[in-house]
Design an enzyme around this catalytic site. Structure first.
Site, PDB file in Angstrom:
ATOM      1  N   ALA A   1     -19.376  -1.944 -62.778  1.00  0.00           N
ATOM      2  CA  ALA A   1     -19.039  -1.986 -61.362  1.00  0.00           C
ATOM      3  C   ALA A   1     -20.015  -2.912 -60.644  1.00  0.00           C
ATOM      4  CB  ALA A   1     -19.099  -0.585 -60.772  1.00  0.00           C
TER       5      ALA A   1
ATOM      6  N   GLY B   1     -17.762   0.407 -65.890  1.00  0.00           N
ATOM      7  CA  GLY B   1     -16.363   0.289 -65.507  1.00  0.00           C
ATOM      8  C   GLY B   1     -15.571  -0.639 -66.409  1.00  0.00           C
TER       9      GLY B   1
ATOM     10  N   GLU C   1     -24.783   3.948 -67.028  1.00  0.00           N
ATOM     11  CA  GLU C   1     -24.824   4.628 -65.726  1.00  0.00           C
ATOM     12  C   GLU C   1     -25.981   5.614 -65.572  1.00  0.00           C
ATOM     13  OE1 GLU C   1     -20.440   3.435 -65.908  1.00  0.00           O
ATOM     14  OE2 GLU C   1     -22.070   3.917 -67.288  1.00  0.00           O
TER      15      GLU C   1
END
Length: 260
Positions: free
Chosen positions: A66, A111, A134
């Site tokens: 992302a 993502g 993440e």
């Protein structure tokens, strides 16, 4: 829709979707998600195109996660909305009813990994890498990664890769079934197109129902899965494609499916 972050091309009945943000390693922001969603809507409605291929611009990254600059500004409510929107777009890819090939040309992180997991087929270049960074950024995967990865490789291995952030190289991905095929970088587009052509040679209605049986059946118990399979098989038996397939077999020719 006027696309700014992706390149959309339709060639030989194949929809090519290229994430085109190489300056940020094709990172996903909200605008890019909306363009992907729109392109999948168009793909679903277009009876002429039977397969989609998603890839990234350049040779470094498929999608390197992302957009950090964007997510760093999200508050509690915005983060929930962002996660649900990403899940919605990727669910659309998974449930579109046609094959979607992820041509993974480099890093597929966060993502980007989740985008690849939503695709029905995955071909990786030899230099490609998968991973979930993440937790090292104080977050968790939010576009379906904690749910799709365990279903594909099992809870134990998924737990390891999500919590450690360890990268998965192409050979390991092939061994685990995350990748269906690994090819040299220079051959990735050609091999993806070959796979698309193979998939397009099948009955569109049978393809749609097979994908439905697999995607829905894995979420229910075996007995109900068998019932779903029988119901969907019965639908195919009433199709013109079924008759054409049988006729072509006995006539020793290639079938000409219409999707009816």
């Amino acid at each position: 829709m006027d696309y700014q972050n992706i390149i959309l091309e339709i060639k030989d009945r194949i929809t090519w979707i290229t994430i085109n943000r190489p300056n940020v390693l094709n990172a996903l922001n909200s605008a890019t998600l909306e363009e992907i969603s729109s392109s999948i809507d168009n793909f679903e409605k277009d009876d002429h195109t039977l397969v989609a291929i998603i890839t990234g611009m350049g040779e470094k990254a498929f999608v390197a996660g992302a957009d950090i600059e964007e997510i760093s500004k999200l508050g509690l409510k915005d983060s929930l909305t962002y996660s649900k929107r990403g899940q919605s777009v990727f669910n659309k890819i998974e449930k579109v009813g046609k094959p979607v090939i992820a041509a993974i040309n480099g890093f597929a992180l966060g993502g980007g990994f989740e985008l690849a997991l939503a695709c029905s087929h995955r071909i990786m270049s030899e230099n490609a890498r998968l991973g979930f960074p993440e937790l090292g950024l104080g977050g968790i995967p939010g576009f379906g990664g904690t749910q799709r990865l365990p279903r594909l490789i099992g809870k134990s291995r998924a737990l390891w890769y999500i919590t450690t952030g360890e990268m998965i190289d192409a050979s390991k991905a092939l061994e685990m079934g995350l990748a269906h095929k690994v090819v040299p970088q220079a051959s990735l587009k050609e091999e993806s197109q070959k796979l698309a052509q193979t998939l397009m040679s099948k009955s569109p209605i049978a393809m749609r129902l097979a994908l439905q049986a697999i995607n829905s059946g894995i979420e229910i118990d075996l007995e109900n899965g068998f019932a779903l399979e029988s119901a969907l098989m019965t639908i195919t038996s009433l199709s013109n494609d079924k008759k054409e397939g049988i006729d072509a077999f006995f006539q020793k020719r290639s079938p000409k499916f219409t999707g009816d």
